[in-house]
Scaffold this motif. Structure first.
Motif, PDB file in Angstrom:
ATOM      1  N   MET A 173      14.477   2.647   3.501  1.00 30.02           N
ATOM      2  CA  MET A 173      14.448   3.113   4.890  1.00 30.02           C
ATOM      3  C   MET A 173      13.506   4.289   5.121  1.00 30.02           C
ATOM      4  SD  MET A 173      17.234   3.485   7.635  1.00 30.02           S
ATOM      5  CE  MET A 173      16.917   4.286   9.203  1.00 30.02           C
ATOM      6  N   GLU A 174      13.535   5.258   4.212  1.00 35.87           N
ATOM      7  CA  GLU A 174      12.694   6.430   4.442  1.00 35.87           C
ATOM      8  C   GLU A 174      11.257   6.241   3.961  1.00 35.87           C
ATOM      9  OE1 GLU A 174      14.941  10.308   3.729  1.00 35.87           O
ATOM     10  OE2 GLU A 174      16.274   8.751   2.940  1.00 35.87           O
ATOM     11  N   ALA A 175      11.028   5.184   3.209  1.00 39.87           N
ATOM     12  CA  ALA A 175       9.686   4.978   2.672  1.00 39.87           C
ATOM     13  C   ALA A 175       8.884   3.962   3.460  1.00 39.87           C
ATOM     14  CB  ALA A 175       9.781   4.529   1.210  1.00 39.87           C
ATOM     15  N   LEU A 176       9.556   3.088   4.171  1.00 40.27           N
ATOM     16  CA  LEU A 176       8.878   2.071   4.976  1.00 40.27           C
ATOM     17  C   LEU A 176       9.258   2.256   6.437  1.00 40.27           C
ATOM     18  CD1 LEU A 176       9.404  -1.213   2.906  1.00 40.27           C
ATOM     19  CD2 LEU A 176       7.227  -0.087   3.377  1.00 40.27           C
ATOM     20  N   PRO A 177       8.355   1.926   7.371  1.00 42.15           N
ATOM     21  CA  PRO A 177       8.740   2.004   8.785  1.00 42.15           C
ATOM     22  C   PRO A 177       9.807   0.957   9.076  1.00 42.15           C
ATOM     23  CG  PRO A 177       6.525   1.075   8.546  1.00 42.15           C
ATOM     24  CD  PRO A 177       6.974   1.485   7.172  1.00 42.15           C
ATOM     25  N   THR A 178      10.954   1.403   9.551  1.00 42.12           N
ATOM     26  CA  THR A 178      12.119   0.531   9.638  1.00 42.12           C
ATOM     27  C   THR A 178      12.782   0.642  11.000  1.00 42.12           C
ATOM     28  OG1 THR A 178      12.498   1.012   7.288  1.00 42.12           O
ATOM     29  CG2 THR A 178      14.286  -0.062   8.475  1.00 42.12           C
ATOM     30  N   TYR A 224       0.889  -1.171   0.000  1.00 42.93           N
ATOM     31  CA  TYR A 224       0.000   0.000   0.000  1.00 42.93           C
ATOM     32  C   TYR A 224       0.920   1.211   0.000  1.00 42.93           C
ATOM     33  CZ  TYR A 224      -3.200   3.302   2.595  1.00 42.93           C
ATOM     34  OH  TYR A 224      -3.958   4.359   3.039  1.00 42.93           O
ATOM     35  N   ALA A 225       0.894   1.970  -1.071  1.00 38.65           N
ATOM     36  CA  ALA A 225       1.813   3.100  -1.192  1.00 38.65           C
ATOM     37  C   ALA A 225       1.023   4.397  -1.252  1.00 38.65           C
ATOM     38  CB  ALA A 225       2.673   2.948  -2.435  1.00 38.65           C
ATOM     39  N   VAL A 226       1.239   5.239  -0.273  1.00 35.33           N
ATOM     40  CA  VAL A 226       0.629   6.556  -0.330  1.00 35.33           C
ATOM     41  C   VAL A 226       1.583   7.461  -1.089  1.00 35.33           C
ATOM     42  CG1 VAL A 226      -0.257   8.500   0.993  1.00 35.33           C
ATOM     43  CG2 VAL A 226      -0.595   6.157   1.830  1.00 35.33           C
ATOM     44  N   VAL A 227       1.127   7.944  -2.211  1.00 35.35           N
ATOM     45  CA  VAL A 227       1.925   8.817  -3.070  1.00 35.35           C
ATOM     46  C   VAL A 227       1.429  10.234  -2.813  1.00 35.35           C
ATOM     47  CG1 VAL A 227       2.558   9.377  -5.431  1.00 35.35           C
ATOM     48  CG2 VAL A 227       2.248   6.973  -4.738  1.00 35.35           C
ATOM     49  N   LYS A 261       2.676  -3.835   4.004  1.00 34.63           N
ATOM     50  CA  LYS A 261       3.757  -2.875   3.806  1.00 34.63           C
ATOM     51  C   LYS A 261       3.169  -1.557   3.356  1.00 34.63           C
ATOM     52  CE  LYS A 261       7.918  -5.468   2.880  1.00 34.63           C
ATOM     53  NZ  LYS A 261       8.836  -6.013   1.870  1.00 34.63           N
ATOM     54  N   MET A 262       3.239  -0.560   4.180  1.00 31.85           N
ATOM     55  CA  MET A 262       2.762   0.756   3.776  1.00 31.85           C
ATOM     56  C   MET A 262       3.954   1.647   3.453  1.00 31.85           C
ATOM     57  SD  MET A 262       0.525   3.719   5.668  1.00 31.85           S
ATOM     58  CE  MET A 262       0.926   5.443   5.211  1.00 31.85           C
ATOM     59  N   TYR A 263       4.039   2.059   2.186  1.00 27.82           N
ATOM     60  CA  TYR A 263       5.076   2.986   1.740  1.00 27.82           C
ATOM     61  C   TYR A 263       4.553   4.421   1.838  1.00 27.82           C
ATOM     62  CZ  TYR A 263       7.145  -1.134  -0.504  1.00 27.82           C
ATOM     63  OH  TYR A 263       7.675  -2.374  -0.747  1.00 27.82           O
ATOM     64  N   ALA A 264       5.411   5.314   2.269  1.00 28.76           N
ATOM     65  CA  ALA A 264       5.077   6.744   2.282  1.00 28.76           C
ATOM     66  C   ALA A 264       6.041   7.451   1.339  1.00 28.76           C
ATOM     67  CB  ALA A 264       5.194   7.294   3.702  1.00 28.76           C
ATOM     68  N   PHE A 265       5.502   7.947   0.241  1.00 32.71           N
ATOM     69  CA  PHE A 265       6.349   8.593  -0.781  1.00 32.71           C
ATOM     70  C   PHE A 265       5.981  10.063  -0.919  1.00 32.71           C
ATOM     71  CE2 PHE A 265       6.255   4.182  -2.858  1.00 32.71           C
ATOM     72  CZ  PHE A 265       7.554   3.853  -2.483  1.00 32.71           C
ATOM     73  N   THR A 266       6.914  10.937  -0.629  1.00 31.54           N
ATOM     74  CA  THR A 266       6.733  12.363  -0.879  1.00 31.54           C
ATOM     75  C   THR A 266       7.905  12.824  -1.744  1.00 31.54           C
ATOM     76  OG1 THR A 266       5.653  12.564   1.283  1.00 31.54           O
ATOM     77  CG2 THR A 266       6.355  14.612   0.221  1.00 31.54           C
ATOM     78  N   TYR A 267       7.766  12.623  -3.018  1.00 30.15           N
ATOM     79  CA  TYR A 267       8.825  12.976  -3.982  1.00 30.15           C
ATOM     80  C   TYR A 267      10.180  12.362  -3.579  1.00 30.15           C
ATOM     81  CZ  TYR A 267       5.256  16.474  -5.028  1.00 30.15           C
ATOM     82  OH  TYR A 267       4.070  17.104  -5.320  1.00 30.15           O
TER      83      TYR A 267
END
Lengths: 238, 238, 238, 238, 238, 238
Positions: free
Chosen positions: C193-198, B105-108, B132-138
């Motif tokens: 590392m910065e995109a997933l809780p690690t 699950y990727a929050v873009v 797996k939750m991805y957090a993407f801010t550029y």
């Protein structure tokens, strides 16, 4: 006027004490194979478009796609938001508008499952400030429904993706309807359906309750026009 | 694939353990007079479109237009959502996906103000399940920015509606940019800006921080391509 | 002046509209074998001591030892507090001060993980009253760091118990440093590392990120003096 | 052993199934002019020191200075924390310990106002896991009090900064007592004191309830030794 | 006057600034085989009846049967409400009364487990408005108890369904007592009972702590009369 | 069987996997001058009495008098509880029952305003355990109403203290009805009543909506018998 496509100057001009802020509210929920998951948002946006043509000061906010869809939440594609979260979001949007001078805030809702969250929001804001928050879920559609629908209701309370909603879509967003996949389904409701929490997957697979094949754009127009008429009248009266 | 336009059968096929669910997350926030209020959502949606072309199993969820915009919340048109509510919403969407078999699950995200809510969401879901939750801010945009930007940054931390964001828009949504209204503005930041809560209206009127006139689609392409490249790589690696 | 050692009369004299209440905020977190678990609190207290020597009306509150340490929470000895609880505590302390006439409240923080809770607190109090709450996490240290550090940063964002923090401690609390146990460790960060809780335990055992052996009291002094200078300046300016 | 001054290796060795983690809990509250604001924390730390000398596996956590002080919250210097926040903090510390293998967690409390938050915490953790959380507020002190105190109690329920607490301090932290400023004060309690919420400022100025001048280190030793004896016995029995 | 049996006109006349609203608060909890589960509510209602005969403006609200009964919650028939929920309910009732002009609100409580929720409620309402909320749990009963009780207390703190409560019931609701089933039970309390959360089922089966066989209506009358006398006095004094 | 009057042994025998726990739920709300404030609780208790005569294992819990009465909350005597608090209470009672082996829990509700809180409770418990929670608000009454009522409905949605409720009371609690004070009142509803939050005091004084003078015990019996029949059938079927 769509607020989301305004620039800063346009937004500043658009929002004041004469504004009627319309928030289209939908749900991400399966509606059988002839309608898309965003059906309820598309309907709310369609109603907003028609209302805003007739109400001075109308500004349509960016549509909120996510709603409360407990009954179908175990169907793939249904993305479920709680009453609490939805209500918090609607409150916060209302407070932003109020702080910027807006005094009329109308949530135009396409999905029955959102009704409780809307009512809870109204009561919170009522105690906080003199923002008028309207909650519209197809108001005034009853007489038109009784006039144009040609197939029986599947249940005194429940219906879904059926003659009603499909007709709405054929009128408002025909590009998103595939009538070739429309079906008629009258499920056998469990007797305690209204007394016990009952996911719809307990008694049917495809999320159609009623006869979608009977839908027409004309029926949709008659019903939606009644809704729009009612909303316009209520916004002007108060 | 846009989930919102799927029908029930398509949604059922689209969501399983191989799916990468992309949620475009924006904000309703002023970006000067050359960009629309929905800029951040448009950018997130643009990135999702490019990513989904290159990632197997990618499904783009309906975009969430509302975000956390504290710094500009007193500007007309800015509709503010709290960190708590935004995080609750992101959690609930994540739980829905997980319950339906999705594991990525990727929050873009197109708006920096959403970063804390995203991180809070990641930690809640991390403790609940193996989604797996991805957090993407550029992500990964730094080197490209250093390469293509031709005007100075207005501040080590802050920038807005400037050469960077305007270039993104010129690449991803040129139909929503009005370069005739682009301006260059280097505000005088208050010394304690990072130590005290400081609405931006305290030191500037138009929400532009930096030189929007220097924006070009080419710069936007270079930066966004780096972002897309990074996202695609991270989604494939993990 | 340490509020905790005041008696009732002294406290009553110490707190009024001219007071600058300094709250040292730390974390209970492992910092390798050369530094103690309370490192971040000791640093915050050291900064407060230096600041209070130079700011009229400065009163140092009892130090809050517990902080938000998600990344290392699975290491023995790390005692983890949530953002919500930490923010609630900081709010309540702020409200107490405000009710007693204090108008400037500065949280002097030694631990980066506390930053979000501090920002959330600032925004809550900002909406409630005209208490000025400052959030200081080594402000203004950047130029001094670029000048004195002699070893490379382990990561653009992350560092821990390294040349930086060990130098701080050698300056402020040399009695709590055991340089014989200092190590140099440049972990291989996971790409996402910065995109997933690690959790950091995923890629390293000892909580050192960087080269602690390069630390000196002189480097610490240069950096901390810059921090103190910045804090003093900001407290006087506003 | 003070956990806060352990390094990483020492902390790892100190925490396991045989550990008894002692958390000193105080309050920031006025105690007249002969005692400091941190009196309750100093007392809790003193008790922990004595207990840890006699209990195998004892580890003293960093003291929590802030507590719930509703009755005196309008006195300058009193920094008030709510039951909810204090309980949340105690829960989170307990969960951290439990996750790291600790099975006995004893909050050693110096301030009566913290009792409800401690009980609430115990019940939350009781339902979550098999961590034994002890709540100690001078347990077993009754007989010793009846034996050594030479002045009457000011009230069946209430007392403060009086013969009792001052004696405790003279035994545990004589360096923080100024007997020259000790007073004797028997306030006239309002009749409905226990039935209505009653700030103590309604009926007295200096926060002394009872006769502080009668305090001696010997009395303090007798009472505190009984407390320590009780705690040690209970920790060993269970 | 029982508010629940008033009609609309009577209610309107009954509630104003001179009203003393009495809320009987109980618990649904086992009290051995000689007393019913609603014992605590019956006692509270009995006290309210006697108080209302002597206090001008007294109005008794519908009794709240549910209370906080943690210690016996695993016994069949014990229905447990949390402190939080109970306090929220008491707050909301208080706010309703206040909004309708009432200024004195007395919770007359029959169950010790409710005491913390009542105190929390008092403090919330104290900060909100000038409603006087009294919390009464058998106030002033001590001297009468010392005078009339003929059997030893089972524990310095705990007692239940014993000489005390059974005597209360024999006086106030003899129709609900079956003395043929009364027993005498002095349980062996675990040593750490007050330091660890301890369900009573850990050391006894029947929920009697003390000697119920020694109960008499005369003892009950002496004790309850003292309680009523105290409540009446406090309501008149303030 | 009324649980509240059971002793400990009886309660233990009454609660197991075959039990159907009935919770009467009411509201404290004005119903004109011919009915008492506790009307809705009396009705719920009456229905429970009739149901329990026909359902094996039925146990009636102590009635909860307080409910959610937003629309009339500004009328003196109306004591208002929030949806959140009411739902929390219903959840906690359900959890207690479930922990004690009960698997069927039926809230028998006399007041329409409680419906949302009941539904919210059902969904919480549904996700937690396999307790079947039934929510009954006069189920199956529709056909009987259409058959026996002789006066028009005041509104498609709203009615109150009218031919319907008065007839219920004449059948179930005639001792609490004063037909000499019954009135007929058809208020002029504001057009936006369903779209805006609208206290009933905005358009009427006495809380009667409809013709209470047309009420008879026979009508009440016909409607309540249908309700009881429906409840009994649903409890047996599932």
């Amino acid at each position: 006027m769509l607020l989301g496509d305004c620039n800063q100057r346009e937004a500043a001009l658009a929002l004041d004490g004469n504004t009627v802020a319309l928030l289209p509210l939908g749900a991400v929920e399966v509606h059988g194979n002839h309608l898309p998951l965003l059906t309820d948002l598309y309907l709310a946006q369609g109603v907003c478009r028609l209302v805003s043509e007739r109400v001075e000061g109308a500004v349509t906010l960016p549509g909120m796609p996510y709603g409360q869809i407990w009954s179908l939440r175990d169907k793939k594609g249904c993305l479920s938001v709680s009453d609490q979260t939805l209500s918090a979001l609607l409150c916060e949007i209302g407070r932003s508008l109020y702080a910027q001078g807006v005094r009329r805030y109308a949530v135009v809702n396409g999905h029955v499952g959102n009704v409780n969250a809307m009512k809870a929001t109204q009561r919170v804001l009522y105690d906080e400030c003199d923002l008028k928050m309207y909650a519209f879920t197809y108001p005034g559609v009853g007489p038109a429904q009784r006039q144009v629908l040609t197939t029986p209701r599947p249940h005194p309370v429940y219906f879904h993706a059926c003659e009603i909603e499909t007709s709405y879509m054929l009128y408002l967003r025909p590009d998103r309807v595939d009538m070739a996949q429309a079906i008629c389904q009258y499920p056998a409701f469990p007797p305690a359906m209204e007394a016990l929490p009952t996911p719809w997957s307990a008694f049917m697979d495809t999320a159609v309750m009623g006869d979608a094949t009977a839908a027409t754009a004309e029926k949709g127009k008659a019903m939606i026009d009644a809704v729009v008429e009612t909303i316009v009248r209520l916004l002007k009266e108060e």
